[in-house]
Design an enzyme around this catalytic site. Sequence first.
Site, PDB file in Angstrom:
ATOM      1  N   HIS A  22     -32.731 -18.715  -2.496  1.00 59.34           N
ATOM      2  CA  HIS A  22     -33.744 -17.779  -1.441  1.00 59.34           C
ATOM      3  C   HIS A  22     -34.663 -19.010  -0.566  1.00 59.34           C
ATOM      4  O   HIS A  22     -35.142 -18.755   0.407  1.00 59.34           O
ATOM      5  CB  HIS A  22     -34.463 -16.804  -2.030  1.00 59.34           C
ATOM      6  CG  HIS A  22     -33.577 -15.587  -2.132  1.00 59.34           C
ATOM      7  ND1 HIS A  22     -32.565 -15.314  -3.245  1.00 59.34           N
ATOM      8  CD2 HIS A  22     -33.397 -14.330  -1.360  1.00 59.34           C
ATOM      9  CE1 HIS A  22     -32.146 -14.295  -2.906  1.00 59.34           C
ATOM     10  NE2 HIS A  22     -32.443 -13.635  -1.747  1.00 59.34           N
ATOM     11  N   TRP A  79     -22.845 -14.373   1.346  1.00 60.07           N
ATOM     12  CA  TRP A  79     -24.046 -14.442   0.542  1.00 60.07           C
ATOM     13  C   TRP A  79     -24.289 -13.626  -0.544  1.00 60.07           C
ATOM     14  O   TRP A  79     -24.719 -14.108  -1.582  1.00 60.07           O
ATOM     15  CB  TRP A  79     -25.371 -14.246   1.752  1.00 60.07           C
ATOM     16  CG  TRP A  79     -26.596 -14.112   1.257  1.00 60.07           C
ATOM     17  CD1 TRP A  79     -27.496 -13.062   0.703  1.00 60.07           C
ATOM     18  CD2 TRP A  79     -27.247 -15.559   0.913  1.00 60.07           C
ATOM     19  NE1 TRP A  79     -28.781 -13.698   0.342  1.00 60.07           N
ATOM     20  CE2 TRP A  79     -28.621 -14.974   0.281  1.00 60.07           C
ATOM     21  CE3 TRP A  79     -27.224 -16.734   1.187  1.00 60.07           C
ATOM     22  CZ2 TRP A  79     -29.734 -15.902   0.213  1.00 60.07           C
ATOM     23  CZ3 TRP A  79     -28.064 -17.678   0.704  1.00 60.07           C
ATOM     24  CH2 TRP A  79     -29.596 -17.144  -0.039  1.00 60.07           C
TER      25      TRP A  79
END
Length: 109
Positions: A22, A79
């Site tokens: 992240h 992702w």
Amino acid sequence: MQRMGMMIGIKPEKIEEYKRLHANAWPEVLAQIKRSNIRNYSIFLREPENILFGYWEYHGSDFAADMAEMANDPKTRDWWTLTDPCQEPLATRNEGDQWSMMEQVFLME
């Protein structure tokens, strides 16, 4: 605009990987999130319980359609192949959900 909160567990041994991912979120995924009418998206970590809390503001008119569009995005699906193994969905989540949505019970503006 609709404020939305959600929770999920995180595997303790995956916390650093999740943070690293992240910290370098893919621009294509961030662009898809914006196209899905999501703004002010944050994820918080609570240790030692190893719970993630997500918050966003939804600015669209058809949440289900926007989420379906996101789920069909190839880069977003790539992702998720990295982030989903870090997570531990709650046993009480709705069938088919990864994150457990929460009810807003208070707001002070």
